[in-house]
Design an enzyme around this catalytic site. Structure first.
Site, short mmCIF file in Angstrom:
data_model
loop_
_atom_site.label_atom_id
_atom_site.label_comp_id
_atom_site.label_asym_id
_atom_site.label_seq_id
_atom_site.Cartn_x
_atom_site.Cartn_y
_atom_site.Cartn_z
N LYS A 1 0.82 -1.21 0.00
CA LYS A 1 0.00 0.00 0.00
C LYS A 1 0.85 1.26 0.00
O LYS A 1 0.46 2.28 -0.57
CB LYS A 1 -0.96 -0.02 1.20
CG LYS A 1 -2.04 -1.09 1.09
CD LYS A 1 -3.01 -0.99 2.25
CE LYS A 1 -4.17 -1.98 2.08
NZ LYS A 1 -3.72 -3.37 2.11
N GLU B 1 -2.92 6.79 7.48
CA GLU B 1 -3.70 7.57 6.52
C GLU B 1 -4.80 8.31 7.25
O GLU B 1 -5.44 7.77 8.16
CB GLU B 1 -4.31 6.63 5.47
CG GLU B 1 -4.90 7.31 4.27
CD GLU B 1 -5.32 6.29 3.22
OE1 GLU B 1 -4.55 6.09 2.26
OE2 GLU B 1 -6.40 5.68 3.38
N ARG C 1 -6.68 -8.36 -8.70
CA ARG C 1 -7.35 -9.67 -8.80
C ARG C 1 -8.82 -9.43 -9.11
O ARG C 1 -9.30 -8.30 -9.15
CB ARG C 1 -7.22 -10.43 -7.48
CG ARG C 1 -7.74 -9.64 -6.28
CD ARG C 1 -7.76 -10.44 -5.01
NE ARG C 1 -7.94 -9.63 -3.81
CZ ARG C 1 -9.09 -9.14 -3.36
NH1 ARG C 1 -10.20 -9.37 -4.04
NH2 ARG C 1 -9.14 -8.43 -2.25
#
Length: 664
Positions: free
Chosen positions: A116, A200, A292
């Site tokens: 990430k 974050e 995915r």
């Protein structure tokens, strides 16, 4: 086109992949752990290969044994589904090295977007909007807290690796930072083998919107519109829909362009999802990219008319995208509900156990069920507790939600607790129906969504008695030891007949922490039950071993029912109930736990013990942490007291109901 495909996954996604492969004329090979030997997906594939132990690390995550299976079965391609090895760049590389087609993006893309922190840096360079955060290499707690203070609270601690809502904690204040950091690091190390985290800024009010993108090996990129995935509990999705209720065409174009720009910047190939947080003012921020197929891909298929698994296979085979952007369009509205084995009224604790009976809607126009579970299967604590996905399509959102409620009403599961009643409460909630929601919706309305209508005790107890009476009658008539060949003989009857006074019998049931006694009065006509509200004449039938129909004083009552030993499971009035038939002959004090004993709420692994014998605790004090189904669950003290016994240590495996510790 390759002719043989190994599916390196299990459950409903393995069934889903096998279905499309079969339609394309591709033979499928299933792999299975010991517990999945008789699973539905294994039966639906053309060939199967045993992996061994039930542990994911020794089965579905073991690259060596899966690649060996592919070679032995002469598979030319491997589809990883989602979860397990789907976003493992090392596995994608090893497939390529073995000369097999990995149905997914390149190892480089998986590695880049799988971190990430690296993903944030890449999309920032591509010009995508980001929330304030920290994605550097400094990982010591004190340094991370300083960065958290600079960002400001509330903020989100996220595992650098992995996804699926695991390894994430919202930190509301500085005081909560260290405990939350430790929990995320433990969970991330366990689930993904990587304890690194990033920080974050947390948007208190936001929608979770994701864009489905696709790219081929020739530089062609398209998007297949958006999905709204804001309905989440424990940071994991339970309801997804397409298109998003609050989406305008201008915002869709802008967000989709950003998603395609993200994919183009990293040279992406295959199916992917770019996820954004949408603020109330219309601003959106990049969150992550999943390299995915997503669990929620069926809603995109329903509104676009495309088969995304077929697209994956064709792109992996070197073919161009089946459609250009101008050929794709939205039609109607689709909603997906994830049916889980879990306890919504206990903060969605995962459940496990044997499925004694399952009934799901048949695939029909506008209704689709993706499931890998059948009656007799076991929901294992080693894997994700999702039972199935229910997907519906309607001409508009209101029509789709109406169809969803009707389809959920057809779903009946006995043996494990499920979230079906919760899903009905959620999808019929007035505010949800209006589309006025955000990612906080379930948390904000939790008490309302888990508040259940009081059950009609008379009906429930009558169903339990009726089932027991039918079962006893059938076992007596069918028994070779009854001593009476004449089935019409009164001595062979199971109705309590005797040749003098009217006979009565009593049944006792434990339900909802209470004991109920029902007296049964037998006569030559129908039995009379003495229920909580009074006497009630009863007649009924069981057309099969699971369905029961009663008439109580002329009123019809129907249910689905299953029995195991002295346990009765009844699906009635929209939800499942568990009753225990009490047999006084076998009761004893040895079955009683000490007062103050706390028991395991689910099977799992003890990963932390926060107290010691002799400690004084308050109500809500953290006691220990159990890891189950890749998530951590904190056990807190229900009352003040002193810790007198601790029965398990870190590393112990506990079963549901095991005594953990004693609070005096």
């Amino acid at each position: 086109m390759f002719k043989r495909l190994l599916i390196a996954n299990r459950g409903e996604i393995a069934c889903r992949i096998a279905r499309t492969a079969r339609q394309m004329g591709i033979a499928t090979i299933a792999v299975y752990s010991d517990i999945d030997r008789d699973a539905l997906y294994v039966k639906q594939c053309d060939q199967s290969f045993a992996l061994g132990d039930v542990s994911p690390k020794q089965s579905y995550l073991d690259m060596d044994i899966i690649l060996s299976a592919a070679k032995q079965c002469d598979a030319r391609a491997i589809h990883p589904g989602y979860g397990f090895l789907a976003e493992n760049p090392a596995f994608a590389e090893r497939c390529q090295q073995a000369g097999m087609v990995f149905i997914g993006p390149t190892p480089q893309s998986i590695r880049l977007m799988g971190s990430k922190s690296a993903a944030r840096k890449s999309v920032a360079a591509a010009g995508l909007p980001l929330l304030p955060g920290y994605d550097g290499d400094q990982q010591d707690p004190a340094g991370l807290q300083q960065h958290a203070d600079d960002i400001g609270y509330p903020l989100l601690i996220k595992a650098v690796a992995g996804g699926g809502g695991k390894g994430m904690r919202v930190v509301e204040s500085r005081d909560d930072f260290y405990a939350s950091l430790a929990a995320v690091k433990r969970e991330s190390a366990s689930a993904f083998g990587d304890h690194r985290v990033m920080l974050e800024k947390f948007l208190t009010v936001a929608r979770h919107i994701e864009i489905q993108i696709f790219a081929d090996q020739y530089g062609n990129f398209v998007h297949l519109f958006e999905r709204d995935c804001s309905m989440q509990r424990r940071r994991q999705k339970v309801i997804e829909e397409a298109p998003a209720a609050a989406m305008t065409q201008a915002l869709r174009n802008k967000m989709a362009a950003a998603a395609v720009q993200c994919a183009r910047a990293i040279g992406y190939v295959g199916a992917g999802t770019v996820e954004f947080l949408l603020a109330p003012n219309g601003e959106f921020y990049f969150m992550e990219m999943n390299t995915r197929l997503q669990v929620e891909h069926p809603v995109t298929e329903m509104v676009s008319g495309q088969d995304l698994v077929e697209w994956q296979i064709r792109v992996a085979d070197g073919q161009p995208l089946p459609c250009a952007q101008s050929q794709l369009s939205l039609s109607g509205h689709a909603v997906e509900a994830r049916i889980y084995a879990e306890n919504p009224d206990r903060q969605f604790l995962p459940a496990s156990g044997r499925i004694h009976f399952i009934q799901q809607p048949h695939n029909q126009a506008g209704v689709r069920v993706d499931s890998g579970i059948q009656t007799g299967d076991t929901v294992s604590p080693h894997y994700d507790p999702m039972i199935s996905k229910l997907i519906v399509w309607g001409r508009c959102r209101s029509a789709a939600l109406q169809k969803m409620d009707a389809a959920l009403a057809e779903c009946k599961i006995l043996g494990v607790q499920s979230n079906i009643a919760f899903l009905r409460a959620l999808t019929t909630h007035a505010q949800f129906q209006q589309g006025n929601t955000d990612t906080r919706f379930i948390d904000t309305h939790y008490d309302e969504l888990t508040a259940l209508e009081p059950v009609n005790l008379d009906h429930l107890l009558a169903l339990a008695c009726g089932y027991e009476l039918v079962r006893k009658t059938q076992s007596r008539v069918q028994s070779p030891h009854s001593g009476h060949a004449d089935k019409w003989s009164p001595w062979s009857a199971g109705d309590g007949w005797q040749n003098n006074l009217i006979r009565t019998s009593a049944m006792e049931f434990a339900y909802d922490d209470r004991i109920f006694q029902v007296d049964v009065e037998f006569s030559r006509n129908n039995p009379v039950l003495w229920l909580p509200s009074g006497a009630c004449a009863v007649e009924g039938e069981m057309p099969d071993r699971h369905h029961i129909r009663l008439k109580l004083n002329g009123q019809s009552v129907t249910a689905v029912i299953a029995g195991s030993d002295n346990e009765l499971m009844i699906h009635y009035a929209g939800r499942s109930h568990r009753l225990e038939l009490i047999d006084r002959r076998f009761q004893g004090a040895a079955n009683d736990l000490q007062a103050g004993t706390l028991t395991a709420p689910m099977p799992g692994l003890v990963v932390a013990v926060e107290v010691a014998v002799g400690d004084r605790v308050s109500a809500g004090t953290p006691l220990l942490i159990i890891e189950a189904m890749k998530m951590e669950h904190l056990v807190k003290s229900p009352k003040p007291g002193i810790v007198r016994e601790i029965n398990h240590a870190v590393g112990d495996q506990v079963r549901d109901g095991d005594a953990l510790l004693v609070i005096e």
